[in-house]
Design an enzyme around this catalytic site. Structure first.
Site, short mmCIF file in Angstrom:
data_model
loop_
_atom_site.label_atom_id
_atom_site.label_comp_id
_atom_site.label_asym_id
_atom_site.label_seq_id
_atom_site.Cartn_x
_atom_site.Cartn_y
_atom_site.Cartn_z
N CYS A 173 -38.12 -1.52 24.78
CA CYS A 173 -39.44 -2.08 25.07
C CYS A 173 -39.69 -2.29 26.56
CB CYS A 173 -39.61 -3.40 24.33
SG CYS A 173 -39.54 -3.19 22.56
N PHE A 221 -42.36 -3.20 14.12
CA PHE A 221 -42.45 -1.98 14.94
C PHE A 221 -43.42 -0.97 14.38
CE2 PHE A 221 -38.19 -3.46 16.45
CZ PHE A 221 -38.53 -3.56 17.78
N HIS A 325 -45.88 -7.72 27.24
CA HIS A 325 -45.44 -6.92 26.10
C HIS A 325 -45.37 -7.82 24.86
CE1 HIS A 325 -43.18 -4.44 23.42
NE2 HIS A 325 -42.14 -5.25 23.43
N ASN A 358 -45.61 -3.71 17.45
CA ASN A 358 -44.80 -3.51 18.66
C ASN A 358 -44.40 -2.03 18.72
OD1 ASN A 358 -42.70 -3.28 20.51
ND2 ASN A 358 -41.63 -5.14 19.85
C1 LIG Z 1 -40.64 -12.00 13.24
C2 LIG Z 1 -41.42 -13.30 13.43
C3 LIG Z 1 -42.89 -12.94 13.59
C4 LIG Z 1 -41.25 -14.16 12.16
O1 LIG Z 1 -41.85 -15.38 12.40
P1 LIG Z 1 -41.92 -16.54 11.29
O2 LIG Z 1 -43.03 -17.46 11.70
O3 LIG Z 1 -42.02 -15.90 9.94
O4 LIG Z 1 -40.64 -17.42 11.29
P2 LIG Z 1 -39.13 -17.25 11.76
O5 LIG Z 1 -39.11 -16.98 13.19
O6 LIG Z 1 -38.47 -18.49 11.29
O7 LIG Z 1 -38.52 -16.03 10.96
C5 LIG Z 1 -38.60 -15.87 9.56
C6 LIG Z 1 -37.26 -15.48 9.00
O8 LIG Z 1 -36.79 -14.33 9.72
C7 LIG Z 1 -35.50 -14.62 10.29
N1 LIG Z 1 -35.40 -13.96 11.59
C8 LIG Z 1 -36.22 -14.10 12.65
N2 LIG Z 1 -35.81 -13.34 13.67
C9 LIG Z 1 -34.70 -12.69 13.25
C10 LIG Z 1 -33.83 -11.75 13.83
N3 LIG Z 1 -34.03 -11.30 15.07
N4 LIG Z 1 -32.79 -11.28 13.11
C11 LIG Z 1 -32.60 -11.71 11.82
N5 LIG Z 1 -33.41 -12.61 11.21
C12 LIG Z 1 -34.44 -13.09 11.91
C13 LIG Z 1 -35.47 -16.13 10.40
O9 LIG Z 1 -34.14 -16.60 10.44
C14 LIG Z 1 -36.19 -16.55 9.15
O10 LIG Z 1 -35.29 -16.40 8.07
P3 LIG Z 1 -35.29 -17.41 6.83
O11 LIG Z 1 -36.65 -17.28 6.20
O12 LIG Z 1 -34.20 -16.90 5.94
O13 LIG Z 1 -35.04 -18.77 7.39
C15 LIG Z 1 -40.94 -14.09 14.65
O14 LIG Z 1 -39.64 -14.57 14.39
C16 LIG Z 1 -40.90 -13.26 15.91
O15 LIG Z 1 -41.95 -12.90 16.50
N6 LIG Z 1 -39.71 -12.98 16.39
C17 LIG Z 1 -39.49 -12.19 17.59
C18 LIG Z 1 -39.21 -10.79 17.22
C19 LIG Z 1 -38.47 -10.09 18.36
O16 LIG Z 1 -37.36 -10.46 18.68
N7 LIG Z 1 -39.10 -9.13 18.98
C20 LIG Z 1 -38.52 -8.36 20.04
C21 LIG Z 1 -38.49 -6.99 19.59
S1 LIG Z 1 -37.55 -6.06 20.66
C22 LIG Z 1 -38.55 -5.68 21.92
O17 LIG Z 1 -39.71 -5.94 21.92
C23 LIG Z 1 -37.83 -4.96 23.00
C24 LIG Z 1 -37.04 -3.75 22.62
O18 LIG Z 1 -37.04 -3.31 21.50
O19 LIG Z 1 -36.43 -3.16 23.50
#
Ligand SMILES: CC(C)(COP(=O)(O)OP(=O)(O)OC[C@H]1O[C@@H](n2cnc3c(N)ncnc32)[C@H](O)[C@@H]1OP(=O)(O)O)[C@@H](O)C(=O)NCCC(=O)NCCSC(=O)CC(=O)O
Length: 402
Positions: A173, A221, A325, A358
Protein backbone atom coordinates in the site's frame (compact mmCIF):
# COMPACT_ATOMS: atom_id res chain seq x y z
CA UNK A 1 19.08 18.91 -23.80
CA UNK A 2 21.95 16.53 -24.23
CA UNK A 3 22.75 14.89 -27.54
CA UNK A 4 25.24 12.32 -28.71
CA UNK A 5 27.18 13.25 -31.82
CA UNK A 6 30.56 12.91 -33.49
CA UNK A 7 33.08 15.70 -33.14
CA UNK A 8 35.51 16.80 -35.82
CA UNK A 9 38.05 14.22 -34.63
CA UNK A 10 35.54 11.46 -35.25
CA UNK A 11 35.29 10.75 -31.50
CA UNK A 12 31.89 10.57 -29.79
CA UNK A 13 31.02 13.60 -27.72
CA UNK A 14 29.84 13.15 -24.17
CA UNK A 15 26.15 13.35 -23.29
CA UNK A 16 25.46 16.77 -21.80
CA UNK A 17 23.71 16.22 -18.49
CA UNK A 18 20.22 17.66 -18.21
CA UNK A 19 20.22 20.62 -15.83
CA UNK A 20 17.89 20.53 -12.85
CA UNK A 21 14.35 21.73 -13.24
CA UNK A 22 13.34 24.94 -11.52
CA UNK A 23 10.89 22.81 -9.53
CA UNK A 24 9.05 21.89 -7.44
CA UNK A 25 7.53 18.90 -9.19
CA UNK A 26 3.79 18.91 -9.74
CA UNK A 27 1.06 16.51 -10.78
CA UNK A 28 -0.06 17.47 -14.28
CA UNK A 29 -2.63 14.75 -14.95
CA UNK A 30 -4.40 12.14 -12.82
CA UNK A 31 -6.34 9.07 -13.98
CA UNK A 32 -7.94 6.03 -12.35
CA UNK A 33 -9.51 2.80 -13.58
CA UNK A 34 -11.18 -0.32 -12.23
CA UNK A 35 -11.67 -3.71 -13.85
CA UNK A 36 -15.02 -4.25 -15.52
CA UNK A 37 -15.18 -7.94 -14.48
CA UNK A 38 -17.07 -7.80 -11.19
CA UNK A 39 -18.72 -4.95 -9.27
CA UNK A 40 -19.36 -6.46 -5.85
CA UNK A 41 -21.70 -4.79 -3.31
CA UNK A 42 -20.20 -5.24 0.14
CA UNK A 43 -23.39 -6.71 1.63
CA UNK A 44 -23.43 -9.66 -0.77
CA UNK A 45 -19.68 -10.31 -0.62
CA UNK A 46 -19.67 -12.83 2.27
CA UNK A 47 -22.42 -14.99 0.71
CA UNK A 48 -20.69 -14.90 -2.67
CA UNK A 49 -17.24 -15.68 -1.29
CA UNK A 50 -18.35 -18.65 0.80
CA UNK A 51 -20.49 -20.02 -2.04
CA UNK A 52 -17.86 -19.78 -4.81
CA UNK A 53 -15.16 -21.30 -2.61
CA UNK A 54 -17.41 -24.16 -1.37
CA UNK A 55 -17.02 -22.88 2.20
CA UNK A 56 -20.68 -22.50 3.25
CA UNK A 57 -20.20 -25.10 5.99
CA UNK A 58 -17.88 -22.67 7.86
CA UNK A 59 -20.79 -20.82 9.43
CA UNK A 60 -18.85 -19.10 12.25
CA UNK A 61 -16.29 -17.71 9.83
CA UNK A 62 -19.04 -16.51 7.54
CA UNK A 63 -20.81 -14.72 10.39
CA UNK A 64 -17.57 -13.07 11.41
CA UNK A 65 -16.79 -11.92 7.87
CA UNK A 66 -20.34 -10.57 7.55
CA UNK A 67 -19.76 -8.54 10.74
CA UNK A 68 -16.38 -7.21 9.59
CA UNK A 69 -17.72 -6.35 6.12
CA UNK A 70 -20.60 -4.44 7.71
CA UNK A 71 -18.21 -2.28 9.74
CA UNK A 72 -15.58 -1.70 7.05
CA UNK A 73 -16.94 1.60 5.69
CA UNK A 74 -17.14 0.03 2.23
CA UNK A 75 -20.22 -0.06 -0.04
CA UNK A 76 -18.74 -1.88 -3.03
CA UNK A 77 -15.52 -3.07 -4.67
CA UNK A 78 -14.35 -3.99 -8.16
CA UNK A 79 -12.61 -7.27 -8.99
CA UNK A 80 -10.95 -8.75 -12.04
CA UNK A 81 -11.62 -12.33 -10.91
CA UNK A 82 -14.99 -13.62 -12.10
CA UNK A 83 -17.00 -16.63 -10.89
CA UNK A 84 -16.41 -18.24 -14.28
CA UNK A 85 -12.64 -17.92 -13.89
CA UNK A 86 -12.85 -19.39 -10.38
CA UNK A 87 -14.94 -22.31 -11.60
CA UNK A 88 -12.31 -23.00 -14.26
CA UNK A 89 -9.44 -22.73 -11.75
CA UNK A 90 -10.28 -24.45 -8.44
CA UNK A 91 -6.59 -24.26 -7.55
CA UNK A 92 -7.20 -20.58 -6.75
CA UNK A 93 -9.13 -21.55 -3.61
CA UNK A 94 -7.73 -24.98 -2.78
CA UNK A 95 -4.69 -24.50 -0.51
CA UNK A 96 -3.52 -28.05 -1.30
CA UNK A 97 -2.93 -27.12 -4.97
CA UNK A 98 -0.20 -25.00 -6.54
CA UNK A 99 -1.67 -21.92 -8.18
CA UNK A 100 1.15 -19.42 -8.72
CA UNK A 101 1.43 -20.20 -12.45
CA UNK A 102 -2.30 -19.65 -12.96
CA UNK A 103 -2.17 -16.39 -11.08
CA UNK A 104 0.86 -15.14 -13.03
CA UNK A 105 -0.80 -16.07 -16.35
CA UNK A 106 -3.92 -14.14 -15.36
CA UNK A 107 -2.12 -11.02 -14.14
CA UNK A 108 0.48 -10.70 -16.86
CA UNK A 109 -2.01 -8.92 -19.15
CA UNK A 110 -4.58 -7.74 -16.63
CA UNK A 111 -2.18 -5.58 -14.56
CA UNK A 112 -0.64 -3.52 -17.41
CA UNK A 113 -3.98 -3.22 -19.23
CA UNK A 114 -5.66 -1.81 -16.14
CA UNK A 115 -2.72 0.60 -15.78
CA UNK A 116 -3.15 1.57 -19.44
CA UNK A 117 -6.77 2.65 -18.81
CA UNK A 118 -5.72 4.86 -15.90
CA UNK A 119 -2.65 6.21 -17.75
CA UNK A 120 -4.70 7.13 -20.84
CA UNK A 121 -6.87 9.38 -18.64
CA UNK A 122 -3.84 10.99 -16.95
CA UNK A 123 -2.16 11.61 -20.31
CA UNK A 124 -5.36 13.09 -21.77
CA UNK A 125 -5.58 15.53 -18.87
CA UNK A 126 -1.91 16.44 -19.19
CA UNK A 127 -2.64 17.24 -22.86
CA UNK A 128 0.66 16.16 -24.40
CA UNK A 129 1.49 13.09 -26.53
CA UNK A 130 2.58 9.93 -24.71
CA UNK A 131 5.86 10.06 -26.66
CA UNK A 132 6.87 13.07 -24.52
CA UNK A 133 6.99 10.84 -21.42
CA UNK A 134 10.64 10.45 -20.42
CA UNK A 135 10.34 8.18 -17.35
CA UNK A 136 7.96 5.48 -16.16
CA UNK A 137 7.64 4.30 -12.55
CA UNK A 138 5.36 1.28 -12.20
CA UNK A 139 4.25 -0.22 -8.91
CA UNK A 140 2.30 -3.41 -8.25
CA UNK A 141 2.26 -6.36 -5.84
CA UNK A 142 1.40 -8.62 -8.78
CA UNK A 143 4.71 -8.76 -10.65
CA UNK A 144 6.56 -12.09 -10.60
CA UNK A 145 8.57 -11.98 -13.87
CA UNK A 146 10.91 -9.93 -16.03
CA UNK A 147 10.49 -8.05 -18.27
CA UNK A 148 7.52 -6.92 -16.28
CA UNK A 149 4.32 -4.89 -16.43
CA UNK A 150 6.32 -1.68 -16.89
CA UNK A 151 7.59 -2.75 -20.31
CA UNK A 152 4.17 -4.08 -21.31
CA UNK A 153 2.59 -0.74 -20.34
CA UNK A 154 5.26 1.21 -22.24
CA UNK A 155 4.43 -0.86 -25.34
CA UNK A 156 0.66 -0.50 -24.92
CA UNK A 157 1.00 3.29 -24.63
CA UNK A 158 3.54 3.62 -27.44
CA UNK A 159 6.14 5.22 -25.20
CA UNK A 160 9.50 5.87 -26.86
CA UNK A 161 12.22 3.21 -26.53
CA UNK A 162 14.40 5.64 -24.54
CA UNK A 163 11.82 5.95 -21.78
CA UNK A 164 13.57 5.23 -18.49
CA UNK A 165 11.61 2.51 -16.63
CA UNK A 166 11.61 1.66 -12.92
CA UNK A 167 9.64 -1.26 -11.50
CA UNK A 168 8.58 -1.27 -7.84
CA UNK A 169 7.37 -4.72 -6.76
CA UNK A 170 5.62 -5.79 -3.56
CA UNK A 171 5.70 -2.36 -1.92
CA UNK A 172 2.06 -2.95 -1.05
CA UNK A 173 0.00 0.00 0.00
CA UNK A 174 2.90 2.43 0.18
CA UNK A 175 3.84 1.71 -3.47
CA UNK A 176 1.84 4.65 -4.80
CA UNK A 177 3.44 7.03 -2.30
CA UNK A 178 6.94 5.73 -3.07
CA UNK A 179 6.37 5.96 -6.83
CA UNK A 180 5.21 9.56 -6.49
CA UNK A 181 8.21 10.39 -4.29
CA UNK A 182 10.55 8.90 -6.87
CA UNK A 183 8.78 10.72 -9.71
CA UNK A 184 9.24 13.99 -7.84
CA UNK A 185 13.00 13.41 -7.62
CA UNK A 186 13.25 12.38 -11.27
CA UNK A 187 11.30 15.41 -12.45
CA UNK A 188 13.21 17.90 -10.32
CA UNK A 189 16.61 16.51 -11.24
CA UNK A 190 16.05 16.32 -15.00
CA UNK A 191 14.81 19.51 -16.59
CA UNK A 192 11.98 18.78 -19.01
CA UNK A 193 11.40 15.25 -17.67
CA UNK A 194 7.81 14.02 -17.68
CA UNK A 195 7.30 10.99 -15.45
CA UNK A 196 4.38 8.60 -15.72
CA UNK A 197 3.56 6.98 -12.38
CA UNK A 198 1.40 3.86 -12.80
CA UNK A 199 0.00 1.80 -9.91
CA UNK A 200 -2.02 -1.29 -10.78
CA UNK A 201 -3.29 -3.82 -8.26
CA UNK A 202 -5.47 -6.90 -8.44
CA UNK A 203 -6.34 -9.19 -5.56
CA UNK A 204 -6.36 -12.28 -7.75
CA UNK A 205 -2.72 -12.98 -6.85
CA UNK A 206 -3.68 -13.37 -3.20
CA UNK A 207 -7.27 -14.65 -3.46
CA UNK A 208 -7.97 -17.78 -1.44
CA UNK A 209 -10.71 -19.63 0.42
CA UNK A 210 -11.68 -17.86 3.66
CA UNK A 211 -9.80 -18.98 6.76
CA UNK A 212 -9.21 -17.63 10.25
CA UNK A 213 -6.25 -15.52 9.05
CA UNK A 214 -7.52 -13.77 5.92
CA UNK A 215 -10.97 -12.44 6.79
CA UNK A 216 -9.92 -8.79 7.14
CA UNK A 217 -8.11 -8.93 3.79
CA UNK A 218 -11.22 -10.39 2.18
CA UNK A 219 -13.33 -7.65 3.74
CA UNK A 220 -11.31 -4.64 2.57
CA UNK A 221 -9.17 -5.24 -0.55
CA UNK A 222 -10.28 -4.47 -4.10
CA UNK A 223 -8.78 -3.99 -7.58
CA UNK A 224 -7.88 -0.71 -9.28
CA UNK A 225 -5.22 1.32 -11.04
CA UNK A 226 -4.08 4.91 -10.76
CA UNK A 227 -1.76 6.99 -12.90
CA UNK A 228 -0.19 10.43 -12.52
CA UNK A 229 1.92 12.52 -14.88
CA UNK A 230 4.60 14.36 -12.90
CA UNK A 231 6.76 17.18 -14.20
CA UNK A 232 8.58 20.22 -12.85
CA UNK A 233 8.53 23.78 -14.16
CA UNK A 234 9.09 26.01 -15.87
CA UNK A 235 5.87 25.34 -17.77
CA UNK A 236 6.62 27.66 -20.66
CA UNK A 237 3.82 26.66 -22.99
CA UNK A 238 1.12 27.54 -20.45
CA UNK A 239 -0.78 24.38 -21.44
CA UNK A 240 0.44 22.15 -18.61
CA UNK A 241 -1.18 23.22 -15.40
CA UNK A 242 -0.07 21.90 -12.00
CA UNK A 243 -2.88 20.18 -10.06
CA UNK A 244 -0.89 19.62 -6.85
CA UNK A 245 2.70 20.73 -6.24
CA UNK A 246 4.81 18.03 -4.60
CA UNK A 247 6.73 20.19 -2.16
CA UNK A 248 8.61 17.78 0.09
CA UNK A 249 8.60 14.00 0.48
CA UNK A 250 9.87 11.76 3.27
CA UNK A 251 9.82 8.06 4.06
CA UNK A 252 9.85 6.71 7.62
CA UNK A 253 10.25 3.09 8.69
CA UNK A 254 8.75 2.41 12.10
CA UNK A 255 11.48 0.47 13.96
CA UNK A 256 10.89 -3.17 14.89
CA UNK A 257 7.60 -3.51 13.03
CA UNK A 258 8.70 -5.81 10.20
CA UNK A 259 6.38 -8.48 11.58
CA UNK A 260 3.25 -6.33 11.41
CA UNK A 261 2.55 -6.23 7.71
CA UNK A 262 3.93 -8.26 4.85
CA UNK A 263 3.57 -10.24 1.66
CA UNK A 264 5.24 -13.51 0.76
CA UNK A 265 5.27 -15.16 -2.67
CA UNK A 266 4.55 -18.90 -2.43
CA UNK A 267 3.34 -21.74 -4.64
CA UNK A 268 -0.18 -20.74 -3.66
CA UNK A 269 0.18 -17.11 -4.74
CA UNK A 270 0.93 -14.17 -2.48
CA UNK A 271 0.26 -14.60 1.22
CA UNK A 272 -0.78 -11.39 2.91
CA UNK A 273 0.06 -10.94 6.57
CA UNK A 274 -1.86 -8.19 8.33
CA UNK A 275 -1.40 -7.82 12.07
CA UNK A 276 -4.18 -6.50 14.25
CA UNK A 277 -1.69 -3.90 15.55
CA UNK A 278 -1.43 -2.01 12.24
CA UNK A 279 -4.05 0.71 12.96
CA UNK A 280 -2.48 1.39 16.39
CA UNK A 281 1.07 1.47 14.99
CA UNK A 282 0.07 3.96 12.34
CA UNK A 283 -1.86 6.08 14.84
CA UNK A 284 1.16 6.22 17.17
CA UNK A 285 3.63 7.19 14.47
CA UNK A 286 1.81 9.39 12.04
CA UNK A 287 2.30 12.68 13.88
CA UNK A 288 6.09 12.18 14.04
CA UNK A 289 6.20 11.54 10.29
CA UNK A 290 4.21 14.67 9.59
CA UNK A 291 6.41 16.82 11.83
CA UNK A 292 9.50 15.41 10.08
CA UNK A 293 8.03 16.18 6.65
CA UNK A 294 6.76 19.65 7.50
CA UNK A 295 10.00 20.62 9.21
CA UNK A 296 11.79 19.81 5.96
CA UNK A 297 13.35 16.50 7.06
CA UNK A 298 17.01 16.40 8.06
CA UNK A 299 18.34 18.04 4.93
CA UNK A 300 19.09 21.76 5.21
CA UNK A 301 18.89 22.11 1.47
CA UNK A 302 15.37 20.92 0.86
CA UNK A 303 13.36 24.09 1.13
CA UNK A 304 12.12 23.37 4.62
CA UNK A 305 12.19 27.06 5.41
CA UNK A 306 9.43 27.61 2.86
CA UNK A 307 7.05 25.06 4.30
CA UNK A 308 4.03 26.14 6.34
CA UNK A 309 4.20 25.49 10.04
CA UNK A 310 1.04 23.64 11.05
CA UNK A 311 2.69 22.94 14.38
CA UNK A 312 2.71 26.48 15.65
CA UNK A 313 -0.64 26.29 17.38
CA UNK A 314 -3.44 23.99 18.41
CA UNK A 315 -5.56 22.50 15.68
CA UNK A 316 -3.23 23.53 12.87
CA UNK A 317 -3.49 20.13 11.20
CA UNK A 318 -6.99 21.29 10.36
CA UNK A 319 -5.51 24.07 8.21
CA UNK A 320 -4.38 21.44 5.69
CA UNK A 321 -6.13 19.27 3.12
CA UNK A 322 -5.54 15.55 3.52
CA UNK A 323 -4.78 12.74 1.08
CA UNK A 324 -4.56 9.68 3.33
CA UNK A 325 -4.38 6.06 2.14
CA UNK A 326 -7.61 4.50 3.43
CA UNK A 327 -5.98 1.25 4.55
CA UNK A 328 -9.04 0.44 6.65
CA UNK A 329 -11.82 2.30 8.47
CA UNK A 330 -10.04 1.93 11.82
CA UNK A 331 -6.82 3.43 10.40
CA UNK A 332 -8.69 6.55 9.31
CA UNK A 333 -10.50 6.70 12.68
CA UNK A 334 -7.16 6.55 14.51
CA UNK A 335 -5.61 9.28 12.36
CA UNK A 336 -8.68 11.47 12.93
CA UNK A 337 -8.32 10.93 16.67
CA UNK A 338 -4.55 11.47 16.95
CA UNK A 339 -4.50 14.60 14.79
CA UNK A 340 -7.84 15.87 16.14
CA UNK A 341 -9.10 16.40 12.60
CA UNK A 342 -12.44 17.96 11.84
CA UNK A 343 -14.92 15.40 10.48
CA UNK A 344 -14.71 16.38 6.81
CA UNK A 345 -10.90 16.40 6.62
CA UNK A 346 -10.65 12.74 5.61
CA UNK A 347 -13.79 12.86 3.45
CA UNK A 348 -11.90 12.08 0.23
CA UNK A 349 -10.23 9.02 1.81
CA UNK A 350 -13.50 7.78 3.29
CA UNK A 351 -15.31 8.23 -0.02
CA UNK A 352 -12.66 6.23 -1.89
CA UNK A 353 -12.82 3.51 0.78
CA UNK A 354 -16.62 3.43 0.46
CA UNK A 355 -16.68 3.26 -3.34
CA UNK A 356 -13.67 1.00 -4.03
CA UNK A 357 -12.21 -0.49 -0.82
CA UNK A 358 -8.45 -0.64 -0.28
CA UNK A 359 -6.75 -1.01 -3.68
CA UNK A 360 -3.31 -1.13 -2.09
CA UNK A 361 -0.74 1.10 -3.88
CA UNK A 362 -3.28 2.50 -6.36
CA UNK A 363 -5.63 3.85 -3.67
CA UNK A 364 -3.70 7.05 -2.97
CA UNK A 365 -4.15 8.12 -6.61
CA UNK A 366 -7.93 7.70 -6.25
CA UNK A 367 -7.80 9.94 -3.16
CA UNK A 368 -5.78 12.58 -5.04
CA UNK A 369 -8.29 12.37 -7.89
CA UNK A 370 -11.16 12.84 -5.46
CA UNK A 371 -9.43 15.85 -3.85
CA UNK A 372 -8.78 17.36 -7.25
CA UNK A 373 -12.55 17.47 -7.83
CA UNK A 374 -12.87 19.49 -4.61
CA UNK A 375 -9.87 21.71 -5.48
CA UNK A 376 -11.67 25.05 -5.27
CA UNK A 377 -12.64 24.26 -1.66
CA UNK A 378 -9.19 23.12 -0.51
CA UNK A 379 -6.78 25.14 1.60
CA UNK A 380 -3.42 25.95 0.00
CA UNK A 381 -1.35 23.32 1.85
CA UNK A 382 -1.94 19.61 2.26
CA UNK A 383 -0.42 16.34 3.40
CA UNK A 384 -0.33 12.97 1.69
CA UNK A 385 0.17 9.77 3.72
CA UNK A 386 0.54 6.17 2.54
CA UNK A 387 1.51 3.09 4.58
CA UNK A 388 2.71 -0.41 3.88
CA UNK A 389 5.08 -3.21 4.83
CA UNK A 390 8.05 -2.12 6.95
CA UNK A 391 5.97 -0.62 8.55
CA UNK A 392 6.74 2.17 6.10
CA UNK A 393 5.04 5.55 6.09
CA UNK A 394 5.36 7.77 3.02
CA UNK A 395 4.61 11.44 3.68
CA UNK A 396 4.43 14.25 1.16
CA UNK A 397 3.76 17.94 1.65
CA UNK A 398 1.44 19.13 -1.11
CA UNK A 399 0.43 22.58 -2.29
CA UNK A 400 -2.66 23.39 -4.26
CA UNK A 401 -1.66 26.27 -6.57
CA UNK A 402 -4.20 29.05 -6.97
C1 LIG B 1 -11.39 -4.47 9.49
C2 LIG B 1 -12.08 -3.43 10.38
C3 LIG B 1 -12.86 -2.48 9.48
C4 LIG B 1 -13.05 -4.17 11.32
O1 LIG B 1 -13.56 -3.24 12.21
P1 LIG B 1 -14.65 -3.60 13.33
O2 LIG B 1 -15.30 -2.32 13.73
O3 LIG B 1 -15.53 -4.69 12.79
O4 LIG B 1 -13.98 -4.15 14.62
P2 LIG B 1 -12.60 -4.84 15.01
O5 LIG B 1 -11.51 -3.93 14.67
O6 LIG B 1 -12.77 -5.20 16.43
O7 LIG B 1 -12.48 -6.17 14.16
C5 LIG B 1 -13.50 -7.15 14.08
C6 LIG B 1 -12.90 -8.52 14.26
O8 LIG B 1 -11.82 -8.68 13.33
C7 LIG B 1 -10.62 -9.01 14.04
N1 LIG B 1 -9.48 -8.36 13.39
C8 LIG B 1 -9.32 -7.05 13.14
N2 LIG B 1 -8.15 -6.83 12.52
C9 LIG B 1 -7.56 -8.04 12.37
C10 LIG B 1 -6.35 -8.48 11.79
N3 LIG B 1 -5.51 -7.62 11.22
N4 LIG B 1 -6.06 -9.80 11.80
C11 LIG B 1 -6.95 -10.69 12.35
N5 LIG B 1 -8.12 -10.32 12.91
C12 LIG B 1 -8.42 -9.02 12.92
C13 LIG B 1 -10.85 -8.48 15.44
O9 LIG B 1 -10.04 -9.16 16.38
C14 LIG B 1 -12.32 -8.77 15.65
O10 LIG B 1 -12.45 -10.15 15.92
P3 LIG B 1 -13.55 -10.71 16.93
O11 LIG B 1 -14.88 -10.32 16.34
O12 LIG B 1 -13.34 -12.19 16.93
O13 LIG B 1 -13.29 -10.05 18.25
C15 LIG B 1 -11.06 -2.63 11.21
O14 LIG B 1 -10.48 -3.50 12.17
C16 LIG B 1 -9.96 -2.03 10.38
O15 LIG B 1 -10.17 -1.06 9.61
N6 LIG B 1 -8.77 -2.54 10.54
C17 LIG B 1 -7.59 -2.08 9.81
C18 LIG B 1 -7.35 -2.96 8.65
C19 LIG B 1 -5.89 -2.84 8.20
O16 LIG B 1 -5.00 -3.22 8.94
N7 LIG B 1 -5.66 -2.31 7.04
C20 LIG B 1 -4.35 -2.17 6.48
C21 LIG B 1 -4.35 -2.93 5.25
S1 LIG B 1 -2.75 -3.06 4.68
C22 LIG B 1 -2.44 -1.67 3.86
O17 LIG B 1 -3.27 -0.84 3.67
C23 LIG B 1 -1.04 -1.59 3.40
C24 LIG B 1 -0.50 -2.74 2.60
O18 LIG B 1 -1.20 -3.66 2.27
O19 LIG B 1 0.66 -2.69 2.24
Amino acid sequence: MGSCGTNSNGHGTAEVPRPHAQGPAAMLGIGTANPTGVLMPQDVFPDTLFRVTNSDHLTDLKQKLTRICGNAGIDKRHFHLTEEALAAHPELFDPELLSLDTRVDMTVDAVPKLAQCAAAKAIAEWGRPATEITHLVFTTYSACGAPSADLRLATLLGLRPTVSRTMLSLHGCYGGGRALGLAKELAENNRGARVLVACSETTLVCFGAPDGGNLVGHAIFGDGAGAVIVGAGPFLDGEQRPIFEMVHATQTTVPKTEHALGMQVSGGGIDFHLSIQVPTLIGHNVQGCLIHAFCGGDDDDNGGAHLPSPLSGNGKWNDLFWAVHPGGRLILDNIDKVLKLEPEKLAASRRVLREYGNMSGATIVFVLDELRRRRSLLPEWGAMLAFGPGVTIETMVLRCPR
